[in-house]
Design a protein around this motif. Structure first.
Motif, PDB file in Angstrom:
ATOM      1  N   TRP A 206      40.531   8.954  36.142  1.00 28.22           N
ATOM      2  CA  TRP A 206      39.379   9.415  36.903  1.00 28.22           C
ATOM      3  C   TRP A 206      39.836  10.475  37.891  1.00 28.22           C
ATOM      4  O   TRP A 206      40.733  10.234  38.708  1.00 28.22           O
ATOM      5  CB  TRP A 206      38.723   8.254  37.648  1.00 28.22           C
ATOM      6  CG  TRP A 206      37.640   8.681  38.612  1.00 28.22           C
ATOM      7  CD1 TRP A 206      36.607   9.522  38.354  1.00 28.22           C
ATOM      8  CD2 TRP A 206      37.508   8.284  39.979  1.00 28.22           C
ATOM      9  NE1 TRP A 206      35.822   9.684  39.467  1.00 28.22           N
ATOM     10  CE2 TRP A 206      36.348   8.922  40.488  1.00 28.22           C
ATOM     11  CE3 TRP A 206      38.238   7.453  40.826  1.00 28.22           C
ATOM     12  CZ2 TRP A 206      35.921   8.761  41.801  1.00 28.22           C
ATOM     13  CZ3 TRP A 206      37.806   7.278  42.122  1.00 28.22           C
ATOM     14  CH2 TRP A 206      36.657   7.928  42.601  1.00 28.22           C
ATOM     15  N   GLU A 207      39.239  11.654  37.796  1.00 22.91           N
ATOM     16  CA  GLU A 207      39.564  12.741  38.716  1.00 22.91           C
ATOM     17  C   GLU A 207      38.719  12.590  39.970  1.00 22.91           C
ATOM     18  O   GLU A 207      37.576  13.029  40.026  1.00 22.91           O
ATOM     19  CB  GLU A 207      39.302  14.096  38.049  1.00 22.91           C
ATOM     20  CG  GLU A 207      40.189  14.387  36.867  1.00 22.91           C
ATOM     21  CD  GLU A 207      41.633  14.614  37.264  1.00 22.91           C
ATOM     22  OE1 GLU A 207      41.881  14.989  38.435  1.00 22.91           O
ATOM     23  OE2 GLU A 207      42.522  14.393  36.414  1.00 22.91           O
ATOM     24  N   ASN A 208      39.280  11.938  40.994  1.00 27.05           N
ATOM     25  CA  ASN A 208      38.513  11.728  42.223  1.00 27.05           C
ATOM     26  C   ASN A 208      38.602  12.954  43.128  1.00 27.05           C
ATOM     27  O   ASN A 208      39.380  13.883  42.890  1.00 27.05           O
ATOM     28  CB  ASN A 208      38.997  10.472  42.956  1.00 27.05           C
ATOM     29  CG  ASN A 208      40.477  10.533  43.284  1.00 27.05           C
ATOM     30  OD1 ASN A 208      40.875  11.184  44.241  1.00 27.05           O
ATOM     31  ND2 ASN A 208      41.300   9.858  42.474  1.00 27.05           N
ATOM     32  N   VAL A 209      37.791  12.951  44.178  1.00 30.54           N
ATOM     33  CA  VAL A 209      37.669  14.113  45.062  1.00 30.54           C
ATOM     34  C   VAL A 209      38.994  14.490  45.701  1.00 30.54           C
ATOM     35  O   VAL A 209      39.343  15.671  45.842  1.00 30.54           O
ATOM     36  CB  VAL A 209      36.598  13.840  46.145  1.00 30.54           C
ATOM     37  CG1 VAL A 209      36.547  14.998  47.150  1.00 30.54           C
ATOM     38  CG2 VAL A 209      35.236  13.634  45.504  1.00 30.54           C
ATOM     39  N   THR A 210      39.767  13.505  46.097  1.00 31.35           N
ATOM     40  CA  THR A 210      41.038  13.776  46.784  1.00 31.35           C
ATOM     41  C   THR A 210      42.161  14.118  45.820  1.00 31.35           C
ATOM     42  O   THR A 210      43.281  14.392  46.248  1.00 31.35           O
ATOM     43  CB  THR A 210      41.457  12.553  47.619  1.00 31.35           C
ATOM     44  OG1 THR A 210      41.620  11.418  46.743  1.00 31.35           O
ATOM     45  CG2 THR A 210      40.400  12.229  48.662  1.00 31.35           C
ATOM     46  N   SER A 214      44.364   7.206  40.307  1.00 31.94           N
ATOM     47  CA  SER A 214      43.343   6.164  40.342  1.00 31.94           C
ATOM     48  C   SER A 214      43.791   4.968  39.519  1.00 31.94           C
ATOM     49  O   SER A 214      44.330   5.112  38.418  1.00 31.94           O
ATOM     50  CB  SER A 214      42.018   6.697  39.786  1.00 31.94           C
ATOM     51  OG  SER A 214      41.584   7.822  40.522  1.00 31.94           O
ATOM     52  N   THR A 215      43.564   3.797  40.072  1.00 34.71           N
ATOM     53  CA  THR A 215      43.960   2.566  39.390  1.00 34.71           C
ATOM     54  C   THR A 215      42.734   1.861  38.811  1.00 34.71           C
ATOM     55  O   THR A 215      41.607   2.079  39.246  1.00 34.71           O
ATOM     56  CB  THR A 215      44.683   1.618  40.368  1.00 34.71           C
ATOM     57  OG1 THR A 215      43.805   1.314  41.455  1.00 34.71           O
ATOM     58  CG2 THR A 215      45.951   2.274  40.902  1.00 34.71           C
ATOM     59  N   VAL A 216      42.979   0.994  37.843  1.00 36.10           N
ATOM     60  CA  VAL A 216      41.901   0.305  37.133  1.00 36.10           C
ATOM     61  C   VAL A 216      41.595  -1.030  37.811  1.00 36.10           C
ATOM     62  O   VAL A 216      42.501  -1.834  38.063  1.00 36.10           O
ATOM     63  CB  VAL A 216      42.297   0.069  35.659  1.00 36.10           C
ATOM     64  CG1 VAL A 216      41.260  -0.793  34.948  1.00 36.10           C
ATOM     65  CG2 VAL A 216      42.443   1.408  34.939  1.00 36.10           C
ATOM     66  N   GLN A 217      40.314  -1.255  38.095  1.00 38.60           N
ATOM     67  CA  GLN A 217      39.876  -2.498  38.716  1.00 38.60           C
ATOM     68  C   GLN A 217      39.182  -3.437  37.729  1.00 38.60           C
ATOM     69  O   GLN A 217      39.176  -4.646  37.932  1.00 38.60           O
ATOM     70  CB  GLN A 217      38.914  -2.178  39.867  1.00 38.60           C
ATOM     71  CG  GLN A 217      39.479  -1.225  40.896  1.00 38.60           C
ATOM     72  CD  GLN A 217      40.711  -1.777  41.587  1.00 38.60           C
ATOM     73  OE1 GLN A 217      40.689  -2.890  42.090  1.00 38.60           O
ATOM     74  NE2 GLN A 217      41.778  -0.988  41.622  1.00 38.60           N
ATOM     75  N   ALA A 218      38.587  -2.889  36.680  1.00 40.13           N
ATOM     76  CA  ALA A 218      37.902  -3.719  35.686  1.00 40.13           C
ATOM     77  C   ALA A 218      37.604  -2.893  34.443  1.00 40.13           C
ATOM     78  O   ALA A 218      37.531  -1.661  34.502  1.00 40.13           O
ATOM     79  CB  ALA A 218      36.603  -4.299  36.257  1.00 40.13           C
ATOM     80  N   ILE A 240      32.772   4.292  38.370  1.00 42.94           N
ATOM     81  CA  ILE A 240      32.821   3.712  37.026  1.00 42.94           C
ATOM     82  C   ILE A 240      32.646   4.832  36.016  1.00 42.94           C
ATOM     83  O   ILE A 240      31.658   5.566  36.050  1.00 42.94           O
ATOM     84  CB  ILE A 240      31.727   2.649  36.840  1.00 42.94           C
ATOM     85  CG1 ILE A 240      31.977   1.474  37.787  1.00 42.94           C
ATOM     86  CG2 ILE A 240      31.689   2.161  35.389  1.00 42.94           C
ATOM     87  CD1 ILE A 240      30.892   0.430  37.776  1.00 42.94           C
ATOM     88  N   MET A 241      33.608   4.966  35.127  1.00 43.43           N
ATOM     89  CA  MET A 241      33.579   5.990  34.093  1.00 43.43           C
ATOM     90  C   MET A 241      33.068   5.389  32.790  1.00 43.43           C
ATOM     91  O   MET A 241      33.412   4.252  32.428  1.00 43.43           O
ATOM     92  CB  MET A 241      34.970   6.578  33.881  1.00 43.43           C
ATOM     93  CG  MET A 241      35.577   7.187  35.147  1.00 43.43           C
ATOM     94  SD  MET A 241      34.617   8.587  35.770  1.00 43.43           S
ATOM     95  CE  MET A 241      34.994   9.810  34.522  1.00 43.43           C
TER      96      MET A 241
END
Length: 464
Positions: A206-210, A214-218, A240-241
């Motif tokens: 996941w390409e987040n703003v910062t 990114s790590t997987v939570q579920a 959520i992707m």
């Protein structure tokens, strides 16, 4: 062996197996396929063809061929069959796929007659951190430490692959032999090919703003999509992707939250994803413990329109765990403070306080001991299973009168009945940490146990 024939006008075939005569139809035998021994028994001689095999085992296999199900054990017969004998016999007759389907059939699941039938031992000292039943039912994948161990449908053969993770926290089989795996301390969702020794086909991020990792939570899925809950490594954003399940191409993004100021609600990533087939909605949930208590959310998303259609913000007796049942058209939670099980009917969402306690609700002070901490809740078929310490509560609905006559009308005063089982000696080491279901089996993991318990009904007379 001589092929026997029957009169041309008859549709009945007689077979002599180990001295016992069986009669069936040509259509039943041809179901086994042209490569099977049984299909070659469709002949036209009047003398039954003799097969020098166990007649009792053949009786079980013929029943499976006729109905697709395992036979219920009759009161007049106490013989229990070892699954290894049935595997060997089904291979001899060329109908092993029918045996696999019958053992993997959810309709064979009998919740009121579950027994601990087998313990699956894991190699190493790590306890299971995530479990995923096979998509075709029966088999199982278990994450323990950096390893993933897979058991076949018979639970007799296992293989282990080593991953890049120090510990796998989320695991889901997305197609036969292909797993999606992630961790809360290692970036990316890895797609692992078990047929190629654990080869990582691709890693989804996941390409987040910062632009931090990114790590997987579920992880969750539907027949069409793969869903992954990500949190940025700085823990200041989560999302959520949605991916196409067959191509793994990115489709959309939902439930994107950025933390602004002291907005604690935005800081909670979703740690459970469940698809609701009847509504075409994705249920997402997550909770967070702070000095002021436990807060959480339960949201329902329309994935195609990317609209959130319903949300519950949990504060008072927030959930320890939550699940949703398509068959029962309800969301279920276990309260972290009370330990009580509640439901909210999917057909009457929007109420200010939708929760209804399944049993006799106990009024407790928030300062009291949190009895629901660590409890797990899952639904399977028409039933809800909730772990309480080392035991399990089974909740089943008692059908009462309906308000109105529409097929989706809301039952008036829905009533659920509780049964309890599985409790071991009261000890922290025996506490249940995970529940999963596949085919006719329930899988249970316990704290500090390097094994998985297999539960199923003995009434079918099959020992695994």
């Amino acid at each position: 062996m001589n092929f026997s024939t029957i009169p041309h006008e008859s549709n009945v075939v007689s077979i002599n197996v180990g001295g016992r005569i069986f009669q069936t139809t040509k259509q039943t035998l041809t179901l086994a396929g042209t490569d099977s021994l049984l299909s070659r028994l469709v002949v036209t001689d009047s003398t039954p063809r003799f097969v020098d095999r166990d007649p009792d085992l053949f009786s079980v296999l013929l029943y499976i061929l006729r109905t697709g199900n395992l036979p219920a054990r009759s009161s007049s017969s106490s013989r229990s069959f070892d699954v290894r004998d049935l595997i060997h016999e089904s291979g001899y007759y060329g109908i092993e796929s029918f045996l696999i389907d019958s053992l993997s059939n959810p309709s064979q699941f009998e919740p009121f007659d579950l027994r601990r039938s087998r313990i699956l031992q894991l190699n190493g000292r790590d306890s299971p951190s995530a479990i995923s039943p096979s998509v075709n039912g029966g088999g199982l994948h278990v994450a323990h430490g950096s390893k993933i161990t897979s058991f076949d449908w018979s639970l007799r053969q296992k293989s282990t692959v080593l991953t890049n993770f120090s510990a796998v926290d989320s695991l889901l089989e997305i197609s036969p032999g292909v797993l999606a795996a992630g961790a809360t301390d290692f970036p990316g969702l890895q797609i692992i090919d078990l047929e190629n020794g654990g080869f990582v086909r691709t890693t989804l991020n996941w390409e987040n703003v910062t632009r931090s990792s990114s790590t997987v939570q579920a992880i969750g899925s539907s027949s069409e999509f793969l869903f992954t809950s990500f949190e940025s490594s700085r823990r200041n954003s989560n999302s959520i992707m949605v991916y196409d399940l067959s191509t793994l191409l990115h489709v959309s993004e939902i439930d994107h939250c950025e933390i602004y100021g002291a907005g604690i609600d935005s800081a909670i990533p979703s740690t459970k994803l469940r698809w609701v087939e009847s509504c075409n909605l994705l249920m997402v949930s997550g909770s967070h413990t702070s000095p002021s208590g436990v807060n959480g959310h339960i949201r329902f998303w329309d994935v195609r329109s990317r609209n959130m259609v319903w949300e519950i913000k949990e504060t008072q007796d927030c959930f320890s765990d939550v699940t949703v049942s398509d068959n029962l058209s309800a969301v279920f939670k276990v309260g972290v403070a009370s330990g009580d099980v509640f439901y909210a009917d999917l057909r009457s969402l929007g109420a200010k306080d939708p929760w209804v306690c399944l049993g006799e609700e106990r009024k407790r002070s928030l300062n009291e001991r949190r009895e629901g901490v660590g409890c797990k809740i899952e639904s399977y078929g028409n039933h809800v299973f909730c772990s309480k310490g080392s035991g399990i509560e089974l909740w089943s609905e008692v059908i009462t009168g309906l308000v109105g006559n529409a097929s989706r009308d809301v039952p008036e005063g829905r009533v659920f009945r509780k049964n309890s089982f599985g409790k071991l000696a009261d000890s922290g080491e025996n506490k249940i940490t995970g529940l999963a279901f596949g085919g006719s089996r329930m899988f249970v993991t316990r704290k500090d146990h390097q094994s998985i318990e297999v539960w199923q009904s003995p009434s079918r007379g099959i020992s695994i």
